[in-house]
Design an enzyme around this catalytic site. Structure first.
Site, PDB file in Angstrom:
ATOM      1  N   ARG A  15       0.835  -1.210   0.000  1.00  0.00           N
ATOM      2  CA  ARG A  15       0.000   0.000   0.000  1.00  0.00           C
ATOM      3  C   ARG A  15       0.872   1.263   0.000  1.00  0.00           C
ATOM      4  O   ARG A  15       1.008   1.916  -1.025  1.00  0.00           O
ATOM      5  CB  ARG A  15      -0.938  -0.036   1.222  1.00  0.00           C
ATOM      6  CG  ARG A  15      -2.099   0.942   1.149  1.00  0.00           C
ATOM      7  CD  ARG A  15      -1.728   2.380   1.497  1.00  0.00           C
ATOM      8  NE  ARG A  15      -1.094   2.536   2.807  1.00  0.00           N
ATOM      9  CZ  ARG A  15      -0.534   3.673   3.207  1.00  0.00           C
ATOM     10  NH1 ARG A  15      -0.506   4.732   2.423  1.00  0.00           N
ATOM     11  NH2 ARG A  15       0.040   3.749   4.400  1.00  0.00           N
ATOM     12  N   HIS A 211       5.522   4.616  12.611  1.00  0.00           N
ATOM     13  CA  HIS A 211       5.450   4.554  11.134  1.00  0.00           C
ATOM     14  C   HIS A 211       6.387   5.652  10.618  1.00  0.00           C
ATOM     15  O   HIS A 211       6.011   6.818  10.559  1.00  0.00           O
ATOM     16  CB  HIS A 211       3.993   4.801  10.728  1.00  0.00           C
ATOM     17  CG  HIS A 211       3.741   4.856   9.249  1.00  0.00           C
ATOM     18  ND1 HIS A 211       2.892   3.981   8.603  1.00  0.00           N
ATOM     19  CD2 HIS A 211       4.183   5.687   8.275  1.00  0.00           C
ATOM     20  CE1 HIS A 211       2.829   4.270   7.314  1.00  0.00           C
ATOM     21  NE2 HIS A 211       3.603   5.308   7.087  1.00  0.00           N
ATOM     22  N   HIS A 213       8.955   7.267   7.863  1.00  0.00           N
ATOM     23  CA  HIS A 213       9.559   7.360   6.530  1.00  0.00           C
ATOM     24  C   HIS A 213      11.026   7.751   6.710  1.00  0.00           C
ATOM     25  O   HIS A 213      11.409   8.327   7.734  1.00  0.00           O
ATOM     26  CB  HIS A 213       8.781   8.358   5.663  1.00  0.00           C
ATOM     27  CG  HIS A 213       7.461   7.799   5.209  1.00  0.00           C
ATOM     28  ND1 HIS A 213       7.269   7.289   3.942  1.00  0.00           N
ATOM     29  CD2 HIS A 213       6.289   7.616   5.858  1.00  0.00           C
ATOM     30  CE1 HIS A 213       6.018   6.837   3.834  1.00  0.00           C
ATOM     31  NE2 HIS A 213       5.403   7.025   4.989  1.00  0.00           N
ATOM     32  N   CYS A 244       4.419   9.280  -0.113  1.00  0.00           N
ATOM     33  CA  CYS A 244       3.026   9.698  -0.160  1.00  0.00           C
ATOM     34  C   CYS A 244       2.844  10.681  -1.304  1.00  0.00           C
ATOM     35  O   CYS A 244       3.611  11.626  -1.434  1.00  0.00           O
ATOM     36  CB  CYS A 244       2.634  10.353   1.167  1.00  0.00           C
ATOM     37  SG  CYS A 244       0.951  11.004   1.144  1.00  0.00           S
ATOM     38  N   ASN A 253       9.023   4.308   3.365  1.00  0.00           N
ATOM     39  CA  ASN A 253       9.132   3.930   4.770  1.00  0.00           C
ATOM     40  C   ASN A 253      10.508   3.340   5.004  1.00  0.00           C
ATOM     41  O   ASN A 253      11.174   2.900   4.075  1.00  0.00           O
ATOM     42  CB  ASN A 253       8.103   2.838   5.095  1.00  0.00           C
ATOM     43  CG  ASN A 253       6.694   3.312   4.915  1.00  0.00           C
ATOM     44  OD1 ASN A 253       6.156   3.269   3.820  1.00  0.00           O
ATOM     45  ND2 ASN A 253       6.090   3.789   5.978  1.00  0.00           N
TER      46      ASN A 253
HETATM   47  P1  HMG Z   1     -13.161  14.296  -2.021  1.00  0.00           P
HETATM   48  O1  HMG Z   1     -12.979  14.683  -3.451  1.00  0.00           O
HETATM   49  O2  HMG Z   1     -13.124  15.384  -0.999  1.00  0.00           O
HETATM   50  O3  HMG Z   1     -14.457  13.409  -1.759  1.00  0.00           O
HETATM   51  O4  HMG Z   1     -12.050  13.225  -1.677  1.00  0.00           O
HETATM   52  P2  HMG Z   1     -15.904  13.493  -2.255  1.00  0.00           P
HETATM   53  O5  HMG Z   1     -16.695  12.733  -1.231  1.00  0.00           O
HETATM   54  O6  HMG Z   1     -16.283  14.901  -2.596  1.00  0.00           O
HETATM   55  O7  HMG Z   1     -15.889  12.617  -3.602  1.00  0.00           O
HETATM   56  C1  HMG Z   1     -15.317  13.062  -4.823  1.00  0.00           C
HETATM   57  C2  HMG Z   1     -15.261  11.919  -5.798  1.00  0.00           C
HETATM   58  O8  HMG Z   1     -14.444  10.843  -5.287  1.00  0.00           O
HETATM   59  C3  HMG Z   1     -16.611  11.291  -6.067  1.00  0.00           C
HETATM   60  O9  HMG Z   1     -16.573  10.760  -7.386  1.00  0.00           O
HETATM   61  C4  HMG Z   1     -16.654  10.143  -5.090  1.00  0.00           C
HETATM   62  O10 HMG Z   1     -17.536   9.145  -5.485  1.00  0.00           O
HETATM   63  C5  HMG Z   1     -15.238   9.659  -5.132  1.00  0.00           C
HETATM   64  P3  HMG Z   1     -17.178  11.547  -8.665  1.00  0.00           P
HETATM   65  O11 HMG Z   1     -18.590  11.816  -8.278  1.00  0.00           O
HETATM   66  O12 HMG Z   1     -16.354  12.795  -8.792  1.00  0.00           O
HETATM   67  O13 HMG Z   1     -16.977  10.578  -9.790  1.00  0.00           O
HETATM   68  N1  HMG Z   1     -14.819   8.990  -3.878  1.00  0.00           N
HETATM   69  C6  HMG Z   1     -14.321   7.759  -3.816  1.00  0.00           C
HETATM   70  N2  HMG Z   1     -14.048   6.829  -4.753  1.00  0.00           N
HETATM   71  C7  HMG Z   1     -13.540   5.649  -4.330  1.00  0.00           C
HETATM   72  N3  HMG Z   1     -13.252   5.372  -3.035  1.00  0.00           N
HETATM   73  C8  HMG Z   1     -13.511   6.282  -2.073  1.00  0.00           C
HETATM   74  C9  HMG Z   1     -14.061   7.530  -2.462  1.00  0.00           C
HETATM   75  N4  HMG Z   1     -14.409   8.622  -1.769  1.00  0.00           N
HETATM   76  C10 HMG Z   1     -14.885   9.510  -2.648  1.00  0.00           C
HETATM   77  N5  HMG Z   1     -13.227   5.998  -0.799  1.00  0.00           N
HETATM   78  C11 HMG Z   1     -10.973  11.463  -0.469  1.00  0.00           C
HETATM   79  C12 HMG Z   1     -11.865  12.699  -0.382  1.00  0.00           C
HETATM   80  C13 HMG Z   1     -10.486  11.108   0.916  1.00  0.00           C
HETATM   81  C14 HMG Z   1     -11.770  10.310  -1.045  1.00  0.00           C
HETATM   82  C15 HMG Z   1      -9.815  11.789  -1.412  1.00  0.00           C
HETATM   83  O14 HMG Z   1      -9.187  12.939  -0.942  1.00  0.00           O
HETATM   84  C16 HMG Z   1      -8.816  10.684  -1.506  1.00  0.00           C
HETATM   85  O15 HMG Z   1      -9.099   9.596  -1.995  1.00  0.00           O
HETATM   86  N6  HMG Z   1      -7.562  10.965  -1.102  1.00  0.00           N
HETATM   87  C17 HMG Z   1      -6.508   9.984  -1.209  1.00  0.00           C
HETATM   88  C18 HMG Z   1      -5.652  10.103  -0.043  1.00  0.00           C
HETATM   89  C19 HMG Z   1      -4.601   9.010  -0.030  1.00  0.00           C
HETATM   90  O16 HMG Z   1      -4.866   7.868  -0.383  1.00  0.00           O
HETATM   91  N7  HMG Z   1      -3.383   9.380   0.413  1.00  0.00           N
HETATM   92  C20 HMG Z   1      -2.344   8.452   0.558  1.00  0.00           C
HETATM   93  C21 HMG Z   1      -2.569   7.540   1.716  1.00  0.00           C
HETATM   94  S1  HMG Z   1      -2.286   8.312   3.303  1.00  0.00           S
HETATM   95  C22 HMG Z   1      -0.608   8.068   3.587  1.00  0.00           C
HETATM   96  O17 HMG Z   1       0.104   7.620   2.736  1.00  0.00           O
HETATM   97  C23 HMG Z   1      -0.090   8.391   4.952  1.00  0.00           C
HETATM   98  C24 HMG Z   1       0.160   7.149   5.809  1.00  0.00           C
HETATM   99  O18 HMG Z   1       1.070   6.262   5.179  1.00  0.00           O
HETATM  100  C25 HMG Z   1       0.725   7.561   7.146  1.00  0.00           C
HETATM  101  C26 HMG Z   1       1.909   8.525   6.971  1.00  0.00           C
HETATM  102  O19 HMG Z   1       2.951   8.154   6.452  1.00  0.00           O
HETATM  103  O20 HMG Z   1       1.696   9.679   7.348  1.00  0.00           O
HETATM  104  C27 HMG Z   1      -1.140   6.380   6.070  1.00  0.00           C
HETATM  105 MG    MG Z   2       3.193   6.492   5.212  1.00  0.00          MG
END
Ligand code: HMG
Ligand code: MG
Length: 304
Positions: A15, A211, A213, A244, A253
């Site tokens: 992931r 966690h 990086h 990210c 990481n």
């Molecule tokens: P948004 O645009 O604010 O949400 O996104 P929305 O509710 O307004 O929806 C917009 C569109 O996205 C719609 O589709 C929804 O259906 C769709 P449209 O009508 O435009 O066709 N949608 C989704 N589709 C599939 N799965 C879903 C989903 N939700 C809405 N769950 C949202 C908000 C959170 C969804 C968006 O900002 C997003 O997906 N962000 C991705 C963030 C991400 O994955 N970041 C990387 C992971 S975090 C990380 O790496 C950190 C970590 O490792 C810890 C660290 O190191 O700090 C964990």
């Molecule tokens: Mg991370």
């Protein structure tokens, strides 16, 4: 100094590791990676995320990957789900393909919360609350990732109070354990300890994982600093994969191989076979057409 005698590692390579790849990684390679990680003895694997494919196209094959993995008993498979839409997508599959644990992910920094999940910290908690409730009602565990607990690409240094605040919000909505994440790898050991201590006001030591990086090469030192406080759960990525998409320039990481080597060298049990883990890292590095990011794997491979 009383160190833990045993450490549990979540390999987040499939992931966190692969979410930032420029080239598409076929689902079958991701499935192969999960297979090799479990064969190496990993008991927790973060498999994918149910996020918007427009935001993170690399994880658009989430259902296919969850369907394709061959589960071993005793292994916990987790997936990110930031909102109800994500949870519903995860639950659309037959029960045996559900994640054992879902991960909601918030940030100690307002600016990062906006960039990463397009809402404020308070709004994110409102979105996570029904996710946590619905998951737990189905017997799915809930973990909360807390990003930017020591530094943020937009806000700079993050005060421990902000970490404590987020940890409290997570606790209030029923998140069972939290990750203290250094998303951009800027943390140093004492800062990481302050962030963990702030979290300890709300979660017991068993409910906290590290966690880290490795952008600035501090992640192993930060792991040791967390161990010194008694933390025994960590997340890392095989071959040091990752980054990210919303933290520009941040690298992967800490490599799982490097953490395992350190722990075994300290007499701390992980249940992981380092040689098989290195093989898993070779598999994914070859698939990506690049060298491993693990110093330990590089050293071992040079001698093989
Ligand atoms: P948004 O645009 O604010 O949400 O996104 P929305 O509710 O307004 O929806 C917009 C569109 O996205 C719609 O589709 C929804 O259906 C769709 P449209 O009508 O435009 O066709 N949608 C989704 N589709 C599939 N799965 C879903 C989903 N939700 C809405 N769950 C949202 C908000 C959170 C969804 C968006 O900002 C997003 O997906 N962000 C991705 C963030 C991400 O994955 N970041 C990387 C992971 S975090 C990380 O790496 C950190 C970590 O490792 C810890 C660290 O190191 O700090 C964990
Ligand atoms: Mg991370």
């Amino acid at each position: 100094m009383k160190l833990p005698t045993r450490v549990q590692i979540v390999d987040v390579g499939p992931r966190d590791g692969l979410q930032n790849e420029k080239q598409p990684v076929p689902a079958e390679i991701k499935i192969g990676l999960v297979q090799r990680l479990q064969e190496a003895g990993l008991k927790e694997i973060e498999v994918t995320s149910f996020v918007s494919p427009k935001w993170v196209p690399q994880m658009a094959d989430n259902a296919e990957v969850m369907r394709g993995i061959r589960r071993l008993p005793g292994v916990r498979y987790s997936a990110l789900a930031p909102n109800m839409k994500g949870l519903e997508a995860a639950l659309a599959a037959p029960r045996e393909q559900w994640p054992d644990e879902i991960v909601v992910f918030g940030a100690a920094s307002e600016a990062f919360s906006q960039k990463n999940i397009n809402c404020s910290i308070a709004e994110s908690i409102e979105r996570f609350a029904p996710v946590a409730e619905a998951a737990r009602a189905r017997g799915i565990a809930v973990r909360g990732a807390m990003s930017c607990t020591v530094g943020c690409p937009y806000e700079g240094d993050i005060a421990p109070e902000k970490v404590g605040y987020l940890a409290k919000l997570m606790k209030d909505i029923g998140v069972q354990r939290v990750d203290v994440a250094d998303t951009i790898g800027v943390g140093t050991p004492l800062k990481v300890q302050r962030a963990i201590e702030a979290t300890l006001a709300h979660y017991g030591i068993d409910g906290i994982s590290g966690h880290f990086h490795d952008t600035y090469g501090q992640a192993i030192a930060n792991t040791l600093a967390a161990l010194e406080l008694g933390v025994w759960n960590f997340q890392s990525s095989v071959a040091g994969l990752g980054g990210c998409p919303y933290a520009k320039g941040a690298t992967g990481n800490v490599a799982t191989e490097d953490v395992v080597y350190m722990l075994h060298g300290m007499g701390i049990d992980t249940g992981i076979d380092l040689d098989k883990l290195i093989d898993a890292g070779v598999y994914i590095s070859d698939a990506l057409g690049r060298k491993t990011g693990s110093r330990v794997a590089t050293a071992v491979l040079n001698k093989r």
